[in-house]
Structure formats: C-alpha cells, structure tokens
Write a protein that holds these residues in place. Structure first.
Motif: not given
Length: 268
Positions: A94-97, A119-120, A109-110, A59-65
């Motif tokens: 997900g994807g493609p974006f 590293t993204l 989301a990760i 889901g969304p990353t922390l502390p913010q997406g």
C-alpha cells in the motif's frame, strides 16, 4: 489540563508557566494547552520492534500487526513515509500512508518475498527523524525452535499457582506447535500434559499448581525441535517473605525520604 501528555524525549518548541523547585529539580508547570506548543508531529514509535511475516504472504505482520504512532495529533492530515532497506526481502504493502486529522496511528502490512531480515524505517514527510523496526521473513513450513521457558527458579507456595510462558524463536506454523510439559518429580504439583502455541503466535502461557507438600524439582517443556528446563520449588506459604532491608520510601512531591531498617521483612 494537558492532553495529550508529551512523550518522553519529545521536543517542545515552546513551554511556559510558573517555575517551581520540587524534588531537587526546577520544574515548569504549564497551566493548560495554551502554555504548550507541540510543534510539528514526529513518529513516536513503530511497534512491535521486531515483527515477522511468512514468505509469499501479504498482510499484517506476526504475532501482531505493525503500528506507526505519532507523538501527537494535529488538525491536518499527516503523510508518513515508510520504507525497508532490502526490497528483495520484504515489500511495503500500500501507500502513500496518511494519518487523518485528529488521529495518531496507522497500520502497515508487509509482503514476504524471501527468507531474511531487513529494517523498516518510518518518518513524517519532510522530517529527518525516523523510527525503525526489524522485519524478519520466514519460511511458512519451517518448524520454530523452542526459545525459552520462563520463569526460572520460581518459589510457589504449597497449593498455590504460578504462571509460566513457553516462547518460540519465531511464530508457529499454521497448525500450531504442540508443547509437552513434564514435572520431575511428579509429586511437586500439576501442569497440563500439553499446550499449543497457536499458528502465527510466538508464545503460550499455562499454570503450574503446586502440591500440598514442599519440595524442589524441575519443569521441562519440549517440542519436536528441542526442549527447555527450569528449576522450581514448592515452599510452605508461611516461610515466604520479602526482605525490605535498605529500601527507601520517598514522599511524593517532596525531598523527604525514609530508609527501611536492615532486617525488615514482609511475611507471606
């Protein structure tokens, strides 16, 4: 009227307009969007620069997406390629974006696979320019360390207030992290007895209210995993001043400036 304004570092293939010498620089002054060619969009940023996720959570990353932002919109959709260096640590969900025409951002989301850091990378399809973010996958049951208490060496006017922030090394577990606050000496003023960093968050902010009398002491924040201490001083409001010695005032759109004389102070 230029909208959107080009971002710092953005390369413009074409820019035309009158040339003017201002503030010791030659400047081109475009008169409108017709004077600027923005070129193909590029990824402007991936924010936050460091994001967290729990092992086993998608889901969304922390502390913010995570948000990927382009430097400008276009009248066609834009495909963004997103990847991570180590796919055994984190997985892109997900994807493609695709960023729709007229839009400039999308969320990613990760899924956390195992504890570690990778590293993204994000870039527009076909481009060789990319932006990155650090992805940290943590154990959902790991108690975060107390990273910092700020600010240090604050001077607070008597009966005034100051804001303090407790920051953890990584996001709080689901139940949150309790922080105990202590003033020494207690007569300096007041703080809450405890504050809580909410689950999934990195920090919490609280207020210190100074007492009526001047004095110096310490403020300590403690969790089950450690503590941090800062110095603070309660001072008479009349004694506070800002030393402006050597400051320079510059006139907008002009090379004219004025240096403030030594010894000039702004009283509280």
């Amino acid at each position: 009227f230029i909208d959107p304004l080009p971002a710092t570092g953005q390369v413009l293939p074409v820019i035309v307009g009158p040339v003017s010498y201002r503030n010791e620089y030659m400047k081109i002054l475009p008169r409108g969007m017709a004077d600027i060619a923005l070129g193909p969009p590029e990824v402007l940023s991936v924010s936050p620069a460091k994001a967290f996720q729990f092992v086993g959570v998608s889901g969304p990353t922390l502390p913010q997406g995570l948000t990927i932002t382009l430097d400008h919109d276009t009248d066609v959709e834009v495909t963004v390629e997103v990847s991570v260096d180590d796919e055994t640590i984190a997985k892109i969900v997900g994807g493609p974006f695709v960023i729709a025409a007229g839009q400039t951002a999308l969320s990613v989301a990760i899924e956390g696979l195992k504890v570690g850091t990778t590293t993204l990378h994000a870039k527009v399809k076909g481009s060789d320019k990319s932006k990155t973010a650090e992805i940290v996958i943590i154990d959902a049951s790991a108690e975060p360390a107390l990273d910092s208490l700020t600010p240090d060496n604050a001077k607070v006017p008597n009966s005034g207030t100051a804001s303090y922030t407790v920051t953890l090394s990584n996001p709080a577990t689901a139940d949150g992290v309790n922080v105990t606050l202590t003033l020494d000496p207690a007569e300096l003023g007041s703080v809450p007895a405890t504050v809580k960093v909410p689950g999934g968050m990195l920090a919490v902010t609280f207020n210190f209210t100074a007492g009526a009398k001047a004095g110096a002491g310490t403020l300590t924040a403690a969790t089950a995993s450690g503590s941090a201490k800062v110095n603070l001083e309660v001072v008479n409001a009349a004694s506070l001043s800002l030393d402006l010695s050597g400051w320079t005032i510059s006139q907008t759109d002009s090379v004219k400036s004025y240096k403030i004389a030594d010894g000039t102070k702004l009283k509280g």
